[in-house]
Structures are given as structure tokens and as C-alpha cells.
Design an enzyme around this catalytic site. Structure first.
Site, PDB file in Angstrom:
ATOM      1  N   SER A  42      -5.565  -4.784   2.168  1.00 43.70           N
ATOM      2  CA  SER A  42      -4.519  -5.312   1.284  1.00 43.70           C
ATOM      3  C   SER A  42      -4.175  -4.297   0.192  1.00 43.70           C
ATOM      4  O   SER A  42      -4.254  -4.584  -1.005  1.00 43.70           O
ATOM      5  CB  SER A  42      -4.925  -6.659   0.673  1.00 43.70           C
ATOM      6  OG  SER A  42      -5.208  -7.585   1.704  1.00 43.70           O
ATOM      7  N   HIS A  43      -3.850  -3.111   0.626  1.00 40.33           N
ATOM      8  CA  HIS A  43      -3.413  -2.055  -0.282  1.00 40.33           C
ATOM      9  C   HIS A  43      -2.727  -0.962   0.525  1.00 40.33           C
ATOM     10  O   HIS A  43      -2.794  -0.962   1.756  1.00 40.33           O
ATOM     11  CB  HIS A  43      -4.601  -1.479  -1.063  1.00 40.33           C
ATOM     12  CG  HIS A  43      -5.716  -0.952  -0.218  1.00 40.33           C
ATOM     13  ND1 HIS A  43      -5.609   0.192   0.544  1.00 40.33           N
ATOM     14  CD2 HIS A  43      -6.963  -1.418  -0.003  1.00 40.33           C
ATOM     15  CE1 HIS A  43      -6.759   0.403   1.160  1.00 40.33           C
ATOM     16  NE2 HIS A  43      -7.596  -0.563   0.866  1.00 40.33           N
TER      17      HIS A  43
END
Ligand code: TYD
Length: 135
Positions: free
Chosen positions: A51-52
Site C-alpha cells: 500500500s505504497h
């Protein structure tokens, strides 16, 4: 030169009755100099990692044990790769929002990356990522 897209790199395999061996050399099997290696393990069922996105760092992800799925979003489309073979690496250029899920029990995600750890290289805010894509 056109930017390389995410793709699977098949690493060398040395077959042996004693077991198999694979390896990866920076700027050879992996299209960057390897500055750092980290690995993710003991992931509880149903958890999501990543999630980046990265501003500069390039990565190669290997399922050294078990399996998991990597979703890569470039701001327009998502491509998903399920890794389950210790001789395959997923190359990820900078600029892709990555999420990892569907970790099998006991799986290990080894990551070879082109830069030492720096929080400055991360975009962890999804809206900031979308703005970057549209800007
Ligand atoms: P995080 O980026 O959330 O992991 P993932 O990519 O699996 O979602 O990293 C978790 C924590 O570990 C965070 O506080 C940063 C730290 N970390 C380091 O200190 N060094 C490293 O090389 C990495 C990858 C993370």
C-alpha cells in the site's frame, strides 16, 4: 529509453539431486544495482502489505516460500501477479502503487531493491499518489 514495465524475470536455476539453487546478480539478472534486501514473513491470513509507491527505488520481489499476489496500479490500470516460484522475480519500477495480499501460510516475500531504506522515497498516501499520476 522507454521505461521498463513490471514483468517477471526468470532467474537462473541449478538443478541438483541435493536440491535446487537460484541466484540473482545486480545489473545482470536484476536490472539495477542491489543496495538492500528485506523480507516479509509470518503474515497472518487475510493481511495486506505494501500500500505504497516508490519515487525512485526499483524492486524485485521473489516468493522464496509459498505464494502471494502483487497488485500494481499505475494510475490508470491494475496488473496483478501471483508469485509462487522461488526462481521467478517480479520487477517493479518506481511509480506503481503496490499492494500484496493472498499470502499463503508460511510464505516469504524477499525484496531486492536499488536504494537503501529512506522514508523520503515512499508515497504512502493514496490521494498523493493519484495527484502525482495526474500531475
Ligand atoms: P512497510 O513499508 O510498511 O512494509 P510493507 O512494504 O511490507 O508494507 O514497512 C514496515 C516498517 O518497516 C516501517 O516502519 C518501515 C520499516 N522498514 C525499515 O526500517 N527498513 C526497510 O528496509 C523496510 C522495507 C521497512
Amino acid at each position: 529509453m522507454e521505461k521498463m514495465k513490471p514483468h517477471i524475470i526468470v532467474l537462473p536455476r541449478i538443478f541438483d539431486p541435493r536440491g535446487s539453487l537460484s541466484f540473482a546478480e545486480g545489473e545482470n539478472h536484476v536490472p539495477f544495482d542491489i543496495a538492500r534486501v528485506y523480507w516479509i514473513y509470518d503474515v497472518p491470513a487475510g493481511e495486506v502489505r505494501g500500500s505504497h509507491s516508490h519515487k525512485e527505488a526499483k524492486s524485485l520481489l521473489v516468493a522464496t516460500n509459498g505464494s502471494f499476489t502483487v497488485h500494481l496500479f499505475d494510475g490508470k490500470t491494475t496488473e496483478s501477479f501471483t508469485l509462487s516460484r522461488p526462481f521467478e522475480g517480479l520487477y517493479i519500477p518506481p511509480g506503481y502503487w503496490r499492494t500484496l495480499d493472498n499470502f499463503s501460510s508460511g510464505s516469504v516475500c524477499m525484496v531486492l531493491t536499488s536504494l537503501p531504506y529512506s522514508e523520503d522515497d515512499y508515497i504512502r498516501d493514496y490521494n498523493e499518489f493519484l495527484n502525482q499520476c495526474n500531475g
